[in-house]
Design a protein around this motif. Structure first.
Motif, short mmCIF file in Angstrom:
data_model
loop_
_atom_site.label_atom_id
_atom_site.label_comp_id
_atom_site.label_asym_id
_atom_site.label_seq_id
_atom_site.Cartn_x
_atom_site.Cartn_y
_atom_site.Cartn_z
N LEU A 11 0.84 -1.20 0.00
CA LEU A 11 0.00 0.00 0.00
C LEU A 11 0.87 1.25 0.00
N VAL A 12 2.06 1.15 0.60
CA VAL A 12 2.98 2.29 0.54
C VAL A 12 3.35 2.54 -0.92
N ASP A 13 3.65 1.47 -1.63
CA ASP A 13 3.95 1.61 -3.06
C ASP A 13 2.78 2.23 -3.80
N ALA A 14 1.56 1.76 -3.45
CA ALA A 14 0.36 2.24 -4.15
C ALA A 14 0.19 3.74 -3.96
N VAL A 15 0.51 4.23 -2.76
CA VAL A 15 0.35 5.67 -2.50
C VAL A 15 1.52 6.45 -3.11
N PHE A 16 2.74 5.93 -2.97
CA PHE A 16 3.90 6.63 -3.53
C PHE A 16 3.82 6.73 -5.05
N ALA A 17 3.06 5.84 -5.68
CA ALA A 17 2.97 5.86 -7.13
C ALA A 17 2.24 7.10 -7.63
N LEU A 18 1.48 7.75 -6.75
CA LEU A 18 0.81 9.00 -7.15
C LEU A 18 1.85 10.11 -7.22
N PRO A 19 1.59 11.11 -8.04
CA PRO A 19 2.59 12.18 -8.16
C PRO A 19 2.71 13.02 -6.89
N GLU A 20 3.90 13.57 -6.70
CA GLU A 20 4.16 14.56 -5.65
C GLU A 20 3.88 14.07 -4.25
N GLN A 21 4.24 12.82 -3.98
CA GLN A 21 4.06 12.31 -2.62
C GLN A 21 5.37 12.45 -1.86
N ASP A 22 5.45 13.41 -0.96
CA ASP A 22 6.68 13.55 -0.18
C ASP A 22 6.37 13.93 1.27
N LYS B 120 -15.86 11.16 -7.31
CA LYS B 120 -14.65 11.93 -7.64
C LYS B 120 -14.62 13.24 -6.85
N ALA B 121 -15.75 13.93 -6.87
CA ALA B 121 -15.80 15.23 -6.19
C ALA B 121 -15.63 15.04 -4.68
N GLU B 122 -16.36 14.06 -4.14
CA GLU B 122 -16.30 13.88 -2.68
C GLU B 122 -14.92 13.42 -2.23
N ALA B 123 -14.36 12.47 -2.99
CA ALA B 123 -13.05 11.96 -2.62
C ALA B 123 -12.01 13.07 -2.70
N ALA B 124 -12.09 13.85 -3.77
CA ALA B 124 -11.11 14.94 -3.93
C ALA B 124 -11.23 15.92 -2.77
N ARG B 125 -12.48 16.23 -2.38
CA ARG B 125 -12.67 17.17 -1.28
C ARG B 125 -12.09 16.57 0.01
N ALA B 126 -12.41 15.31 0.26
CA ALA B 126 -11.94 14.67 1.49
C ALA B 126 -10.40 14.63 1.52
N VAL B 127 -9.81 14.30 0.37
CA VAL B 127 -8.34 14.25 0.33
C VAL B 127 -7.76 15.63 0.59
N ALA B 128 -8.39 16.64 -0.03
CA ALA B 128 -7.90 18.00 0.17
C ALA B 128 -7.98 18.38 1.64
N ALA C 234 -9.75 6.29 -12.91
CA ALA C 234 -9.40 7.66 -12.56
C ALA C 234 -9.90 8.02 -11.15
N ALA C 235 -11.11 7.55 -10.83
CA ALA C 235 -11.68 7.90 -9.53
C ALA C 235 -10.84 7.33 -8.39
N THR C 236 -10.36 6.09 -8.58
CA THR C 236 -9.55 5.50 -7.50
C THR C 236 -8.19 6.19 -7.37
N ARG C 237 -7.73 6.81 -8.44
CA ARG C 237 -6.43 7.49 -8.41
C ARG C 237 -6.39 8.65 -7.41
N ALA C 238 -7.56 9.11 -7.00
CA ALA C 238 -7.56 10.16 -5.98
C ALA C 238 -6.97 9.62 -4.67
N ILE C 239 -7.03 8.29 -4.51
CA ILE C 239 -6.59 7.68 -3.25
C ILE C 239 -5.24 7.01 -3.40
N ALA C 240 -5.11 6.18 -4.42
CA ALA C 240 -3.88 5.41 -4.59
C ALA C 240 -3.88 4.78 -5.97
N ASP C 241 -2.73 4.22 -6.35
CA ASP C 241 -2.67 3.46 -7.59
C ASP C 241 -3.05 2.02 -7.26
N PHE C 242 -4.31 1.68 -7.58
CA PHE C 242 -4.82 0.37 -7.18
C PHE C 242 -4.10 -0.78 -7.89
#
Lengths: 308, 744
Positions: free
Chosen positions: B594-605, B676-684, B731-739
């Motif tokens: 799961l760490v890999d799945a999250v790090f696969a998203l851009p700009e994770q630092d 998509k909208a709700e997940a993006a808001r929650a992530v933000a 695309a929707a799941t990409r808001a969270i991680a690379d599944f």
């Protein structure tokens, strides 16, 4: 310990008694008893009777006291354990006999260390002299937690393999004397084993010298002169070696080696004066080692070095 | 079945080599036996300062006989072939071979080679001298006139072989003049006489009677038990020390623990300095007074002698040496406190940190700057953080740390306290080195945190800049530990600290980038940089320079260079942090995929956010909704992958609303929009639990979609639109991680 000794000669009462007892013990083992080398050296190992005689095939047994100078260890006579000038008792046996450890322990018994009462231990300590291009394996010998001697089987000297291997014993005489006399401060050692008005202490003999040489070593030693002396000794050593080189034979190693010793001591003084930087330090050591190696190579071309 | 007993008796073996030597002897001898067909039931090695020994239990008396048939040439073959056969089979004439017939090949010769098994003693006599001659000591030596090497002169060898019921025989061999026997001797001083031994039990018992405990573990437990008892009798606690115990047990054959004392006035010296002094120089244990929590003015020494005066002289002698050592320590401690930490800094200019990275003074300046930059993010006062950064290394130049390097940091704290510096600076002196290992404490005071991070990040960036990264098991600068330290400090303190900008700003001074912005034409500096900086970074730089606009102003080119070198370095280092983070979360029982799945998203630092996201994701995947959605996701991606391959095209959302024919696909499209909208808001809002809840809403519509809709519709417009809809799930799941990276 020989109980027939007069009181002033007993090693547990007299510094000189300790020294004479060790000489007597090793004389009985067939060693030639030499006198100190007449130059300033940092340790008994520098004496040609050790450094050079350790090289080559000829057998050799010798023992001697060597005054040793460590300019950096001076403490103006104020530290109870540290001295810039002290005595080492040095024994070299080539080849190292099978019972060398036993002989060493017998020598301790001779100066009054009873191994049924005292905890004598051989603790790993590999010896190396970067300036002499020498190393060996052995121990520091502990008596009740105090290091009283170094015990080394020479493997290499001046960059040459030692064959046969020489065994070297170095006793720190002041420490040993402090131990057997039960004294906490080196200057309180009884030097001559006499009492009352006749008593002479180590401090009587050496304290003023420690103070004066500490001033000299740390504050006043003439560094320009010393730097020049280093260069001169280095140059002379090389020239003498060249002059003595007769092809298969070498005819003038010992005078050249004196200059190597000289360079080494001058380096120690410069180091104590703090005028040598960390990077330069290494290069000075290497320069002395080059001299030592060249002397070793020349020694092997002399009769005492075993050349046919 | 017979047993083998082997004892190699020598002068004192260095304590640090003993355990390994025993293990090596066991392995070498038993391997050699097995290789020669001699299987055994058990083996145990023993080691003391003067002997290295091995008992091998349950060996056969001989090797089994072997019989080998070797095929030769056909009857009537040329002379050369016959001679070759005779030679290789060890025969002198063809009469010794038999003739066999083969229906296809005709008659041919066969040699039957029978080898009777050899007596085990004979095999041992062959193996042992070979092992002794080539034993892999870390350092070995010659002695006397011999050529053999051993760790110290070897004096005698015991080698016996036999069963319990008989007198074992001596296995006879000679190694460089040492003839094997059944004679050994006891303790050097307590029982120096020689005696004969038979087998393991006899050997052990007789040696114990001769004051030698051959089992190292037993010596250790005797030392511990005696030392604890001595402490107890005096109402004190032993300060246990496994490393010291290991060493001391290798210095004695007959351990006797004794207690001594020193002047209470020495207790003015910090406990740690007293302990280091007594431990390093005298190999003695120290004791704690439970009433004060501090050290007592006592020590425990382990002698090798049961002395006739019960150790009075030994204790007195050791006490005298310890007094002298503590006098030295006190002198160092008093001297050190005469110079303020600040006054020591100038000297660092002469001290090299690393040949390619530069001086300690430069490094300290960078740490101070970085600590200041980090301070606001960790709640520290920037001035305090900078000052601490300047001072924390100053104790490296003190006498006490020169004598006992392991006290670095701690001494800084004492000296800082002594000169009245603020408590947070003193604490930072000690704590900025932490955490050293996985079990070490993590600093929590803000100033300590700022400096600890700055120190570790500067180290990492520095070695990255010169390409001294860890490889395999090689990590000479402990960079993995430094990175793990950063990870733990951030997570344990719940710090919001995006790493990339920090790494870039730490790398810039090391790469000289600020310099190039001011002096873009400084070719000399660029050359000197090329000597130091890792070639990969320079290659990337050159590539970018070539791509850069040739007409750009030199200043702009320099800026391009700058950004890319430190940026490349930071990206590479972040990947290294990701690896450390994986190790860290795995140890805490979280899933590293799961760490890999999250790090696969851009700009994770931002490590704290990454871990929060991983935790939420892990919990979600453990629910029915999570599992089913993951299955639905995989089904969607599989279909997409197959169809995209078939068509040689990529299908990307959004889907065309007008082409959504079935109610199930309309509902899915609507759900995707909402999710998509709700997940993006929650992530933000960094509300990952909420993001997962939003994602959970996808499960039912996805299931319903696959239930009711055929993706590969015959109408190609509908088909393409449905594939686009599937991509929208991705695309929707990409808001969270690379599944795609999720395993299992």
């Amino acid at each position: 310990m020989d109980t027939a000794l007069p009181p002033h000669m007993r090693p547990d009462k007299s510094f000189q008694g300790l020294l004479l007892t060790l000489q007597r013990f090793w004389a009985d083992q067939g060693c030639v008893i030499l006198q100190p080398y007449d130059m300033e050296v940092g340790a008994g190992t520098f004496h040609p009777a050790t450094t050079l005689r350790a090289l080559g095939p000829r057998h050799w047994k010798a023992a001697y006291v060597q005054p040793s100078r460590r300019p950096k260890d001076g403490r103006y006579g104020e530290n109870p354990n540290r001295l810039q000038h002290y005595y080492q008792f040095q024994v070299i046996l080539k080849p190292s006999p099978d019972n060398l450890q036993d002989l060493y322990l017998q020598s301790l018994a001779a100066i009054g260390i009873d191994t049924r009462l005292h905890d004598v231990r051989f603790v790993e300590d590999d010896w190396e002299s970067p300036t002499l291009g020498a190393w060996g394996l052995g121990w520091e010998c502990w008596c009740d937690g105090m290091e009283v001697s170094q015990f080394t089987y020479f493997q290499q000297v001046a960059g040459f393999e030692c064959a046969p291997v020489a065994g070297e014993l170095t006793y720190g005489l002041e420490r040993l004397a402090m131990y057997v006399q039960g004294v906490e401060n080196v200057y309180d050692l009884n030097f001559n084993g006499r009492d009352g008005a006749e008593r002479v202490s180590y401090g009587d003999v050496f304290k003023q010298a420690e103070q004066e040489y500490s001033r000299h070593n740390f504050e006043h030693a003439d560094t320009d002169m010393l730097l020049e002396q280093f260069r001169m000794a280095e140059g002379a050593c090389t020239r003498y070696l060249a002059a003595g080189d007769a092809g298969e034979r070498h005819l003038m190693v010992l005078p050249a080696y004196d200059q190597c010793i000289k360079a080494s001591h001058v380096f120690n003084l410069l180091d104590a004066r703090g005028v040598i930087s960390v990077t330069e330090r290494q290069s000075y050591i290497l320069r002395v080692r080059e001299l030592a190696k060249a002397c070793g190579a020349a020694w092997l071309k002399t009769e005492a070095g075993g050349a046919a | 079945m017979p047993d083998l007993l082997l004892e190699l008796f020598s002068e004192e073996i260095p304590a640090r080599m003993q355990a390994q030597a025993a293990e090596t002897l066991r392995k070498l001898v038993t391997d050699a036996l097995v290789e020669r067909g001699l299987l055994y039931e058990g083996a145990k090695a023993f080691v003391t300062p003067r002997r290295l020994a091995l008992a091998v239990h349950g060996l056969p008396g001989r090797q089994s006989d072997t019989r080998e048939e070797r095929k030769g040439p056909r009857v009537g073959a040329p002379e050369g072939a016959v001679q070759g056969f005779l030679k290789s089979a060890g025969l002198t004439s063809l009469d010794q071979a038999t003739i066999q017939s083969d229906p296809k090949k005709g008659d041919f010769y066969v040699a039957v080679i029978e080898r009777p098994g050899r007596a085990t003693t004979e095999v041992i006599a062959e193996i042992v001298p070979q092992i002794v001659r080539t034993f892999p000591w870390p350092k070995s030596m010659r002695w006397g006139t011999g050529t053999m090497r051993w760790v110290r002169p070897l004096h005698s060898i015991v080698c016996t072989f036999g069963t319990e019921v008989e007198d074992p025989e001596v296995v006879r061999f000679e190694v460089e003049g040492i003839v094997s026997s059944n004679v050994t001797s006891g303790h050097r001083f307590l029982a120096p006489e020689t005696f004969e031994v038979r087998r393991l039990d006899d050997w052990m018992a007789k040696l114990e009677a001769a004051k030698v405990i051959v089992d190292r573990e037993r010596r250790k437990s005797i030392i511990m038990a005696d030392a604890r008892n001595l402490a107890l009798v005096h109402g004190l606690e032993l300060v246990e020390d496994e490393g010291l115990l290991e060493e001391v047990s290798g210095l004695v054959e007959w351990p006797v623990a004794l207690m001594g004392s020193f002047d209470e006035a020495f207790l003015d010296i910090p406990d740690e300095v007293i302990r280091a002094t007594i431990r390093a120089n005298q190999k003695c244990f120290v004791l704690k007074d439970p009433r004060t929590g501090r050290l007592a003015n006592r020590f425990i020494l382990v002698s090798n002698l049961a002395a006739s005066d019960d150790g009075v002289a030994i204790v007195a002698g050791n006490g005298r040496v310890i007094r002298a050592r503590l006098s030295d320590a006190k002198f160092f401690w008093d001297t050190d406190r005469k110079t303020r930490l600040e006054e020591r800094l100038g000297k660092f200019e002469q001290i090299t940190f690393h040949e390619k990275i530069g001086s300690q003074a430069e490094r300290i300046a960078r740490i101070a700057t970085l600590a200041r930059a980090i301070a606001p993010s960790v709640g520290a006062d920037p001035d305090a953080a900078e000052l601490a950064g300047r001072l924390v290394k100053a104790d490296l130049l003190t006498e006490v740390v020169g004598e006992f390097p392991e006290l670095q940091g701690l001494m800084g704290r004492y000296y800082a306290q002594g000169e009245g510096l603020p408590a947070e600076i003193a604490t930072a002196c000690e704590d900025h080195y932490k955490p050293q290992g996985p079990s070490d404490r993590v600093p929590s005071a803000p100033v300590s945190v700022a400096v600890a991070l700055a120190d570790k990040i500067d180290t990492l960036v520095g070695f990255w800049a010169i390409d001294e990264k860890p490889t395999g098991s090689k990590d000479p600068y402990a960079l993995r530990r430094a990175a793990l330290g950063v990870v733990r400090i951030i997570l344990d303190n719940k710090l919001r600290l995006p790493l990339r900008p920090l790494l870039v700003s730490a790398a810039r001074p090391l790469l000289g980038e600020g310099h190039f912005e001011a002096h873009p034409h400084d070719v000399f500096r660029l050359e000197s940089l090329a000597d130091k900086v890792v070639s990969e970074l320079l290659r990337n730089l050159a590539r970018r320079l070539l791509q850069a606009d040739p007409n750009a102003a030199p200043e702009d080119v320099a800026r391009v260079e700058g950004a890319s070198m430190s940026g490349d370095l930071a990206d590479d280092l972040i990947a290294f942090f990701a690896e450390r983070l994986k190790v860290h979360v795995r140890e805490r029982g979280a899933r590293h995929d799961l760490v890999d799945a999250v790090f696969a998203l851009p700009e994770q630092d931002d490590l704290l956010m990454i871990v929060a996201r991983v935790d939420a994701l892990q919990r979600f995947l453990e629910t029915e909704d999570g599992r089913t959605l993951l299955a639905g996701y995989r089904r969607a991606v599989n279909i997409l992958r197959i169809e995209e391959k078939k068509d040689g095209a990529r299908y990307e959302g959004p889907a065309d609303a007008a082409l959504l024919a079935e109610p199930a696909e309309q509902r899915l499209a609507e759900a995707i929009e909402t999710v998509k909208a709700e997940a993006a808001r929650a992530v933000a809002e960094e509300h990952f639990q909420g993001a997962m809840a939003a994602l959970a809403q996808l499960r039912a519509p996805v299931d319903a979609f696959f239930e009711a809709v055929t993706v590969n519709a015959s109408d190609s417009a509908l088909r393409v639109n449905r594939l686009r809809l599937l991509d929208e799930i991705r695309a929707a799941t990409r808001a969270i991680a690379d599944f795609d990276r999720i395993e299992g």
